[in-house]
Design a protein around this motif. Structure first.
Motif, PDB file in Angstrom:
ATOM      1  N   ASP A  31       1.133  -1.285  -0.036  1.00 45.94           N
ATOM      2  CA  ASP A  31       0.005   0.467  -0.021  1.00 45.94           C
ATOM      3  C   ASP A  31       0.543   1.279   0.007  1.00 45.94           C
ATOM      4  N   GLY A  32       1.730   1.398   0.336  1.00 46.98           N
ATOM      5  CA  GLY A  32       2.904   2.711   0.188  1.00 46.98           C
ATOM      6  C   GLY A  32       3.489   3.300  -0.984  1.00 46.98           C
ATOM      7  N   ILE A  33       2.898   4.213  -1.283  1.00 48.06           N
ATOM      8  CA  ILE A  33       3.905   4.831  -2.247  1.00 48.06           C
ATOM      9  C   ILE A  33       4.616   5.826  -2.334  1.00 48.06           C
ATOM     10  N   GLN A  34       5.673   5.732  -2.725  1.00 42.18           N
ATOM     11  CA  GLN A  34       6.584   6.661  -2.701  1.00 42.18           C
ATOM     12  C   GLN A  34       6.743   7.521  -3.199  1.00 42.18           C
ATOM     13  N   PRO A  35       7.270   8.688  -3.977  1.00 40.78           N
ATOM     14  CA  PRO A  35       7.367   9.106  -4.767  1.00 40.78           C
ATOM     15  C   PRO A  35       8.083   9.790  -5.734  1.00 40.78           C
ATOM     16  N   ARG A  36       8.985   8.753  -5.863  1.00 42.12           N
ATOM     17  CA  ARG A  36       8.937   8.531  -7.451  1.00 42.12           C
ATOM     18  C   ARG A  36       8.625   7.688  -8.268  1.00 42.12           C
ATOM     19  N   SER A  37       7.882   7.199  -7.559  1.00 36.30           N
ATOM     20  CA  SER A  37       6.254   5.827  -8.106  1.00 36.30           C
ATOM     21  C   SER A  37       5.458   7.057  -8.045  1.00 36.30           C
TER      22      SER A  37
END
Length: 619
Positions: free
Chosen positions: A75-81
Motif C-alpha cells: 500500500d505504500g507509494i513513494q514519491p518516485r512512484s
C-alpha cells in the motif's frame, strides 16, 4: 495533455488510437508472441502499460488468478512512484483517492509510567521536502487497476489473459521464438505450449519463472515475526489518522492510515521466533494479534470492528543470484525476473511495490527498443546490470530499518534515533537515490559540471519553466510521458546563438534514428529552454527543430519551447535551481526518466557517438 494532432477528438483523450496489434488483438492467447509477461503484479502491469506504447510488438500478460486483484497487500507509494504515475498519465486521479502521509509521529514508553506510551516527537514526512510529489498510501489493487487502464488505452490495447497458469519454460538456441512456455487453462485444466521471443517473470516471491531458469534466492529469514492487519476500529489513540512508529515495553507497532478516511494498517511485533518453530508462528490467531496490539498501545485501546485482511510473516531479506537467464557474458538474455521474483524483504519500509514497478519501467522500454529495431540486443543486458545493485541496496536498507523497528526499549539510548534515521535516509526510500553506472546508455564522459542539479545516472529532477507559446508555467519533466521516447533538453546560451547552431547540426543526426514513416519526434522529444523571459522573444524565432510539424495533418507542436527567467507565476530560474551553465548544456534523458548524458552545445560529435552506441539507425 496534447491531442487533436491526428484530427479532432471528441472522446476521452486518454484513450489513444489503436495501432499495430491493437487494431485486431486476438481474443485468445496466440501460439507465438514477442513478449510474454507472467504475472499481473505491479511490475507486470507497468510492463504491460509500457509495452502498449509499442503496438507493433505483440505482448501478452498471463495471470493464474481468474480476475483482477481485489485486495492487495502492498500500500505504500513513494514519491518516485507517483512521478512514474505522472508519466503514465494517472497521477492526479490516484493522488485524489489516496492517503497523503504528511507527518510521522513517534511514540515510546512514558519515563514515569513505562507501562504506558507517550508521543516523543512529531516529524514532517519527507515526500514534499525532497520532491514535488507526495508520499501516499493506496491499495495495490487500485494501482494495478490504473496500470491496467493505461495498458488497455494504449495503442497496443493490452489486457491480461486471466485464468492461465505458468507451468515451466525451455529456452532453445534457435528459431524466431526461442522460449517455449508451458501453460495450463485454470478453467478446464488443459495444457499447451506457446512460444515467445522474450519472457518476463513478474510472478512473485514463489516465482515459477525463476525456478525454471535455475536462479536462486540468496539470503535468509530473520528470526522475528510480525502480524499485519487492515482494520476498521474505534479507538482513543489520538494519532490514529497519522503514520506512527510505536515502541513500547510490550513490543512495537508501525501504524499506517489507509485511504478512505477510516481504514488503517497495523504491523504488530510478535517477537522473536523460537528455534525450530518451522513457520508455526504464521498460524498465530488474529485474536492474538489484536490482543498484542492493545498491550503495546496501553493505556489506549483498539475496538476492532472489521478486519479487511490480515497475515503473519517472518522478516526475510533475499536477492536472486541473477536477474535474467544469461549465465555467461556471451549469451543474450531471453528471460527476465522482476519484483518479488528477484528480491524480497520486509514490508515496513514501503519498498516492495515501488522497486518492483521501477524494475518493470527499466525493462519495458528496452524490450520495446530492441523489438522495434531501435536498439541492439545487448541493450537488454543492461537490465540486470542496473537493477540488481538497486535490489541489494534495498535489502541493506531494509535490514537496518526493520532491525531498528524491532528493538526493545532498553536497547534504545536515544529516543530520537528512529526519527533521525527516517528523515536522514529519506532520499533512498523515496526512490531518488538510484544512480545507474556508466554503460551504453549512461555516458561516462558526460560533463556533469554543466548541469550539477541533474546527476548523471539519476532520474531527471524536474523544475518549473514558462511555456513561451502561452505563458503558462509547467514542470519541465512532467511533460514527458512513458511513450518510449528519449527526451533531449537543450538549455540555451545567453544569446541563443550556440543553441541555434546546435539545432541545425543535430537535425540530421536525429533523423538518422527516426523511421521515415514516423513523426520527426517519434524517437526524440527535443525541447529548448531559453534564459530569457517568455515575453522577450517570439515562439516563431526558435529553430525549426523545436517547432516540429507532426501527425497526418502536419500540425506545428507549440509546446517544445520554454523560458527560464522568473515571472509573477514562476519564481524559480531552472538555470539556478539545477545548476545549469549559462553557456548552455544538453541533457539527454532515457525513456525511463534517467539522465543519460550531459554535454556542451558544441559537442555534437560526442552526442552522435553516444547515440550511435545506444541506438541503431532507422531502417
Amino acid at each position: 495533455m496534447q491531442f487533436h494532432h491526428h484530427g479532432y477528438v471528441s472522446h476521452d483523450p486518454r484513450v489513444l488510437p489503436a495501432e499495430g496489434i491493437g487494431l485486431d488483438r486476438p481474443a485468445d492467447l496466440p501460439d507465438e508472441m514477442d513478449v510474454l509477461i507472467v504475472g499481473s503484479g505491479p511490475a507486470g502491469m507497468l510492463l504491460a502499460a509500457q509495452m502498449s506504447q509499442f503496438p507493433t510488438v505483440s505482448t501478452r500478460i498471463i495471470e493464474k488468478r481468474e480476475g483482477r486483484l481485489e485486495l492487495g497487500q502492498a500500500d505504500g507509494i513513494q514519491p518516485r512512484s507517483v512521478e512514474t504515475f505522472q508519466a503514465f498519465g494517472f497521477a492526479p486521479r490516484i493522488i485524489a483517492e489516496a492517503y497523503n502521509i504528511g507527518w510521522m509521529n513517534f511514540w515510546g514508553p512514558d519515563p514515569e509510567h513505562p507501562e504506558n506510551i507517550i508521543r516523543t516527537s512529531r516529524t514532517e514526512d519527507y515526500g514534499y521536502k525532497i520532491s514535488e510529489f507526495p508520499h501516499l498510501i493506496v491499495n495495490q489493487a487500485r494501482v494495478l487497476d490504473y496500470f491496467a487502464e493505461a495498458a488497455l488505452h494504449g495503442p497496443g490495447r493490452i489486457e491480461p489473459d486471466y485464468g492461465v497458469e505458468f507451468l515451466g519454460l525451455t529456452v532453445r538456441d534457435e528459431g524466431a521464438f526461442p522460449v517455449e512456455v508451458r501453460v495450463r487453462q485454470v478453467a478446464d485444466g488443459s495444457e499447451r505450449t506457446i512460444r515467445a521471443k522474450y519472457v518476463a517473470g513478474c510472478d512473485g516471491a514463489r516465482s515459477g519463472v525463476r525456478e525454471a531458469i535455475g536462479r536462486k534466492h540468496v539470503g535468509a529469514m530473520a528470526a522475528h515475526a510480525w502480524g499485519v492487519m487492515d482494520v476498521l476500529v474505534n479507538t482513543d489513540f489520538p494519532d490514529w489518522r497519522t503514520k506512527c512508529a510505536i515502541n513500547a515495553e510490550a513490543g512495537n507497532i508501525l501504524h499506517i492510515p489507509r485511504e478512505g478516511g477510516y481504514l488503517s494498517r497495523v504491523y504488530v511485533d510478535l517477537g522473536a521466533v523460537a528455534e525450530g518453530d518451522n513457520r508455526q508462528v504464521r498460524h498465530t490467531p488474529l485474536e492474538d494479534v489484536i490482543r498484542k496490539a492493545n498491550e503495546i498501545l496501553h493505556p489506549y485501546t483498539l475496538d476492532v470492528k472489521q478486519v479487511a485482511w490480515h497475515s503473519v510473516y517472518e522478516v526475510g531479506h533475499r536477492v536472486t543470484d541473477g536477474f535474467d537467464d544469461a549465465l555467461d557474458a556471451d549469451r543474450h538474455p531471453r528471460v527476465f525476473l522482476t519484483g518479488d521474483a528477484c528480491h524480497t524483504h520486509s514490508a515496513k519500509a514501503g519498498q516492495g511495490m515501488n522497486v518492483s514497478m521501477q524494475d518493470g519501467f527499466n525493462l519495458g522500454w528496452k524490450l520495446g527498443h530492441v523489438l522495434t529495431g531501435r536498439a541492439p540486443q545487448q541493450l537488454l543486458s543492461t537490465y540486470a546490470a542496473e537493477r540488481r545493485p538497486v535490489a541489494q541496496q534495498l535489502i541493506d536498507f531494509d535490514r537496518e530499518w526493520s532491525s531498528l523497528m524491532a528493538r526493545k526499549p532498553e536497547e534504545i539510548s536515544d529516543p530520537q534515533e528512529l526519527a533521525a534515521f527516517y528523515l536522514g535516509t529519506a532520499e533512498f526510500p523515496s526512490g531518488f537515490m538510484t544512480q545507474y553506472e556508466p554503460s551504453m546508455i549512461v555516458d561516462g564522459s558526460s560533463r556533469q559540471e554543466l548541469a550539477t542539479g541533474f546527476p548523471l545516472g539519476k532520474r531527471f529532477k524536474s523544475a518549473q519553466v514558462t511555456r513561451v507559446s502561452d505563458g503558462n508555467v509547467q514542470h519541465l519533466g512532467h511533460h514527458a510521458r512513458a511513450d518510449g521516447r528519449w527526451r533531449v533538453y537543450a538549455f540555451a546560451d545567453a544569446d541563443a546563438s550556440a543553441l541555434a547552431s546546435w539545432a541545425d547540426a543535430v537535425e540530421p543526426l536525429f533523423a538518422c534514428f527516426t523511421p521515415q514513416d514516423g513523426d520527426v519526434d517519434a524517437v526524440f522529444d527535443v525541447k529548448a529552454i531559453y534564459q530569457q523571459g517568455h515575453d522577450e522573444f517570439e515562439f516563431t524565432d526558435a529553430p525549426a527543430l523545436f517547432r516540429p510539424q507532426t501527425g497526418p495533418l502536419g500540425l506545428t507542436d507549440w509546446e517544445k519551447v520554454y523560458a527560464a527567467a522568473p515571472t509573477v507565476w514562476c519564481q524559480e530560474d531552472i538555470f539556478e535551481t539545477r545548476g545549469i551553465s549559462r553557456e548552455g548544456a544538453v541533457v539527454v534523458v532515457r525513456p525511463d526518466q534517467y539522465v543519460a548524458a550531459i554535454l556542451p552545445l558544441n559537442a555534437v560529435d560526442r552526442l552522435s557517438a553516444f547515440l550511435e552506441g545506444a541506438l541503431l539507425p532507422a531502417s
